[in-house]
Design an enzyme around this catalytic site. Structure first.
Site, PDB file in Angstrom:
ATOM      1  N   SER A   1       0.862  -1.179   0.000  1.00 41.15           N
ATOM      2  CA  SER A   1       0.000   0.000   0.000  1.00 41.15           C
ATOM      3  C   SER A   1       0.900   1.232   0.000  1.00 41.15           C
ATOM      4  O   SER A   1       1.674   1.436   0.941  1.00 41.15           O
ATOM      5  CB  SER A   1      -0.888  -0.034   1.250  1.00 41.15           C
ATOM      6  OG  SER A   1      -1.611   1.165   1.389  1.00 41.15           O
TER       7      SER A   1
ATOM      8  N   LYS B   1      -1.172  -0.902  -4.394  1.00 35.88           N
ATOM      9  CA  LYS B   1      -2.340  -0.106  -3.996  1.00 35.88           C
ATOM     10  C   LYS B   1      -1.860   1.321  -3.785  1.00 35.88           C
ATOM     11  O   LYS B   1      -0.855   1.554  -3.111  1.00 35.88           O
ATOM     12  CB  LYS B   1      -2.927  -0.698  -2.719  1.00 35.88           C
ATOM     13  CG  LYS B   1      -3.799   0.218  -1.905  1.00 35.88           C
ATOM     14  CD  LYS B   1      -4.536  -0.588  -0.842  1.00 35.88           C
ATOM     15  CE  LYS B   1      -4.720   0.197   0.439  1.00 35.88           C
ATOM     16  NZ  LYS B   1      -5.388  -0.606   1.488  1.00 35.88           N
TER      17      LYS B   1
ATOM     18  N   LYS C   1      -2.861   5.179  -2.530  1.00 37.71           N
ATOM     19  CA  LYS C   1      -3.802   6.002  -1.774  1.00 37.71           C
ATOM     20  C   LYS C   1      -4.199   7.190  -2.642  1.00 37.71           C
ATOM     21  O   LYS C   1      -3.316   7.806  -3.263  1.00 37.71           O
ATOM     22  CB  LYS C   1      -3.143   6.488  -0.481  1.00 37.71           C
ATOM     23  CG  LYS C   1      -2.887   5.371   0.526  1.00 37.71           C
ATOM     24  CD  LYS C   1      -4.188   4.898   1.145  1.00 37.71           C
ATOM     25  CE  LYS C   1      -3.924   3.986   2.336  1.00 37.71           C
ATOM     26  NZ  LYS C   1      -5.183   3.500   2.937  1.00 37.71           N
TER      27      LYS C   1
ATOM     28  N   ASP D   1      -7.124   3.318  -3.081  1.00 42.72           N
ATOM     29  CA  ASP D   1      -7.835   3.370  -1.791  1.00 42.72           C
ATOM     30  C   ASP D   1      -8.039   4.834  -1.388  1.00 42.72           C
ATOM     31  O   ASP D   1      -7.071   5.578  -1.216  1.00 42.72           O
ATOM     32  CB  ASP D   1      -7.019   2.642  -0.711  1.00 42.72           C
ATOM     33  CG  ASP D   1      -7.728   2.580   0.639  1.00 42.72           C
ATOM     34  OD1 ASP D   1      -8.892   3.035   0.736  1.00 42.72           O
ATOM     35  OD2 ASP D   1      -7.115   2.056   1.600  1.00 42.72           O
TER      36      ASP D   1
ATOM     37  N   GLU E   1     -11.162   1.054  -3.436  1.00 42.42           N
ATOM     38  CA  GLU E   1     -11.387   0.720  -2.026  1.00 42.42           C
ATOM     39  C   GLU E   1     -11.972   1.926  -1.301  1.00 42.42           C
ATOM     40  O   GLU E   1     -11.420   3.032  -1.365  1.00 42.42           O
ATOM     41  CB  GLU E   1     -10.044   0.301  -1.400  1.00 42.42           C
ATOM     42  CG  GLU E   1     -10.150  -0.089   0.075  1.00 42.42           C
ATOM     43  CD  GLU E   1      -8.821  -0.581   0.658  1.00 42.42           C
ATOM     44  OE1 GLU E   1      -7.895  -0.881  -0.114  1.00 42.42           O
ATOM     45  OE2 GLU E   1      -8.723  -0.650   1.890  1.00 42.42           O
TER      46      GLU E   1
ATOM     47  N   ASP F   1     -13.830  -1.333   3.018  1.00 40.56           N
ATOM     48  CA  ASP F   1     -12.907  -1.494   4.150  1.00 40.56           C
ATOM     49  C   ASP F   1     -13.637  -0.955   5.384  1.00 40.56           C
ATOM     50  O   ASP F   1     -14.342  -1.713   6.087  1.00 40.56           O
ATOM     51  CB  ASP F   1     -11.609  -0.733   3.828  1.00 40.56           C
ATOM     52  CG  ASP F   1     -10.611  -0.650   4.971  1.00 40.56           C
ATOM     53  OD1 ASP F   1     -10.917  -1.112   6.069  1.00 40.56           O
ATOM     54  OD2 ASP F   1      -9.489  -0.101   4.774  1.00 40.56           O
TER      55      ASP F   1
ATOM     56  N   LYS G   1      -9.947  -6.791   7.886  1.00 41.01           N
ATOM     57  CA  LYS G   1      -8.945  -6.438   8.894  1.00 41.01           C
ATOM     58  C   LYS G   1      -9.412  -7.011  10.213  1.00 41.01           C
ATOM     59  O   LYS G   1     -10.540  -6.719  10.656  1.00 41.01           O
ATOM     60  CB  LYS G   1      -8.794  -4.917   9.018  1.00 41.01           C
ATOM     61  CG  LYS G   1      -8.129  -4.274   7.821  1.00 41.01           C
ATOM     62  CD  LYS G   1      -7.903  -2.788   8.033  1.00 41.01           C
ATOM     63  CE  LYS G   1      -7.368  -2.161   6.762  1.00 41.01           C
ATOM     64  NZ  LYS G   1      -7.330  -0.689   6.839  1.00 41.01           N
TER      65      LYS G   1
ATOM     66  N   GLY H   1      -4.278  -4.106   6.009  1.00 40.68           N
ATOM     67  CA  GLY H   1      -3.236  -3.912   7.010  1.00 40.68           C
ATOM     68  C   GLY H   1      -3.426  -2.609   7.750  1.00 40.68           C
ATOM     69  O   GLY H   1      -4.123  -1.704   7.278  1.00 40.68           O
TER      70      GLY H   1
HETATM   71  O1  OSB Z   1      -7.163   2.040   4.587  1.00 36.99           O
HETATM   72  O2  OSB Z   1      -6.163   0.210   4.277  1.00 36.99           O
HETATM   73  C1  OSB Z   1      -6.223   1.302   4.845  1.00 36.99           C
HETATM   74  C2  OSB Z   1      -3.099   1.892   6.989  1.00 36.99           C
HETATM   75  C3  OSB Z   1      -3.672   2.440   8.117  1.00 36.99           C
HETATM   76  C4  OSB Z   1      -5.025   2.635   8.164  1.00 36.99           C
HETATM   77  C5  OSB Z   1      -5.824   2.298   7.062  1.00 36.99           C
HETATM   78  C6  OSB Z   1      -5.262   1.728   5.925  1.00 36.99           C
HETATM   79  C7  OSB Z   1      -3.872   1.542   5.891  1.00 36.99           C
HETATM   80  C8  OSB Z   1      -3.163   1.016   4.719  1.00 36.99           C
HETATM   81  C9  OSB Z   1      -1.783   0.426   4.959  1.00 36.99           C
HETATM   82  O3  OSB Z   1      -3.560   1.086   3.586  1.00 36.99           O
HETATM   83  C10 OSB Z   1      -1.745  -1.054   4.843  1.00 36.99           C
HETATM   84  C11 OSB Z   1      -0.459  -1.612   5.429  1.00 36.99           C
HETATM   85  O4  OSB Z   1       0.581  -1.531   4.773  1.00 36.99           O
HETATM   86  O5  OSB Z   1      -0.501  -2.141   6.555  1.00 36.99           O
HETATM   87 MG    MG Z   2      -8.386   0.944   3.228  1.00 37.94          MG
END
Ligand code: OSB
Ligand code: MG
Length: 369
Positions: free
Chosen positions: A135, A161, A163, A188, A213, A238, A262, A290
């Site tokens: 991510s 992925k 952001k 995401d 996402e 999510d 999660k 994650g």
């Molecule tokens: O939205 O998936 C998410 C990290 C912290 C809070 C929300 C998210 C995330 C990530 C990171 O996208 C995923 C990772 O590398 O653990």
């Molecule tokens: Mg997410």
């Protein structure tokens, strides 16, 4: 299994680089490790929620409170037949999934260790390796995004992925798609958009993304169903999915076609198994999200991803993607084929290193039966 002692360790682990999303930027992992001592074994879990409630309403301190005032007193000295019995003891507590999940995970790990089996096998997973992606947070420029993505692709990560948020979406995604061609990629938004932004998503529908996402509100499924109707690209939820019942409702109204699971957000491994059952019944792909976890939470994520319904690469990247030093041995390492190996040792299959635990602990408490 009689629960003799439970300990909490609030951690602060600095990260190699800050992680920026559409809502917040973080430079450290601040989670709680939960330790359960029972029948001569030690089980570990991780409360993967943030110090600041930008992603989910719970915080490190709200979880500390709920664990120490309610969940731990309810569990100490109890004789549990199965780890899922914990959930029954706390059934009267509404919400607070992240708090519940840490203790639930530690009970599952302890149980797997009393049986001498890997946690993945006890949950019902048979994979030996799990496919993982990465991510990528919001970068200062498109050039830096391309460079960061290139580095991860070279290491072998199976999907990227990105952001996104208003002003950092279509142009950036087109640049990445153009530069790298047909790589598996997705976006995401962490709820950065509203239904009025549907035309933007319709334009991005031709990017060939694996999924969008959580584009809309964190507590919405209705608008997501409207948006999904207008798109070919699957929506993955999510934030909006907090348990199996939520997921069933979201699927019934067509709010999404993929679920990011999660363990913290859904309240523990016991609920992950319910979600997994429902996904298998409905033929819905799952992947493990994650929360930038320490090596303990990472171990939990690897174990649950070994279940057959987790068919898409998840966000469980290797330890060195986040930390200079992880809290467990061995640290999580990426295989050349973009996978992590599922441990064959009992329980979570990695050891918490006591000196590192001491080094990163900022708050500690121990409770005895
Ligand atoms: O939205 O998936 C998410 C990290 C912290 C809070 C929300 C998210 C995330 C990530 C990171 O996208 C995923 C990772 O590398 O653990
Ligand atoms: Mg997410």
């Amino acid at each position: 299994m009689r629960v003799e002692a439970i300990s909490l360790y609030a951690l602060r682990m600095p990260r190699k680089a800050p992680f920026q999303t559409s809502r917040w930027t973080e430079d450290a992992t601040e989670h709680i490790l939960v330790r359960v001592d029972a029948e001569g074994v030690t089980g570990w879990g991780e409360v993967p929620c943030e110090r600041v409630p930008w992603y989910h309403p719970e915080t490190v301190q709200s979880c500390w409170h709920v664990l120490s005032e309610f969940l731990i007193p309810d569990t100490l000295g109890r004789q549990l037949e199965q780890p899922s019995d914990g959930q029954a003891l706390w059934g009267y507590v509404r919400g607070n999934q992240f708090a519940k999940s840490g203790l639930d995970q530690a009970l599952w790990d302890a149980y797997a260790k009393t049986r001498g089996q890997p946690l993945a096998r006890v949950l019902g997973g048979s994979k030996e390796r799990i496919a993982v992606g990465v991510s990528v947070g919001i970068q200062p420029s498109i050039a830096q995004t391309l460079q960061v993505v290139e580095g991860y692709l070279e290491q072998g990560y199976q999907r990227i992925k990105l952001k996104i948020g208003p002003g950092w979406d279509e142009v950036m995604l087109r640049a990445v798609r153009h530069h790298f061609g047909n790589i598996p990629m997705m976006a995401d938004a962490n709820s950065a958009y509203a239904l009025d932004d549907a035309p933007l998503f319709e334009r991005m529908d031709d990017l060939g993304l694996m999924m969008f996402e959580q584009p809309l509100d964190w507590d919405d499924i209705i608008d997501h169903a409207q948006l999904q109707k207008r798109l070919k690209t699957p929506i993955c939820l999510d934030e909006s999915i907090e348990h199996a019942a939520d997921m069933r409702r979201a699927l019934d109204i067509g709010a999404c076609r993929i679920i990011n699971v999660k363990v913290g957000r859904v309240g523990g491994l016991t609920e992950v198994l319910r979600i997994h059952r429902l996904a298998r019944e409905r033929g819905v792909p799952l992947w493990c999200g994650g929360m930038l976890e320490s090596g303990v939470g990472r171990a939990i994520n690897v174990a649950l991803t070994a279940l057959p319904g987790f068919t898409l690469p998840g966000d469980t990247s290797a330890s060195d993607r986040y930390f200079w030093e992880d809290i467990v041995e061995p640290a999580w390492q990426l295989n050349r084929d973009g996978t992590l190996s599922v441990p064959s040792a009992p329980g979570i299959g990695v050891e918490v290193v006591p000196e590192r635990l001491a080094k990163y602990t900022v708050q500690h408490a121990e409770f005895r039966a």
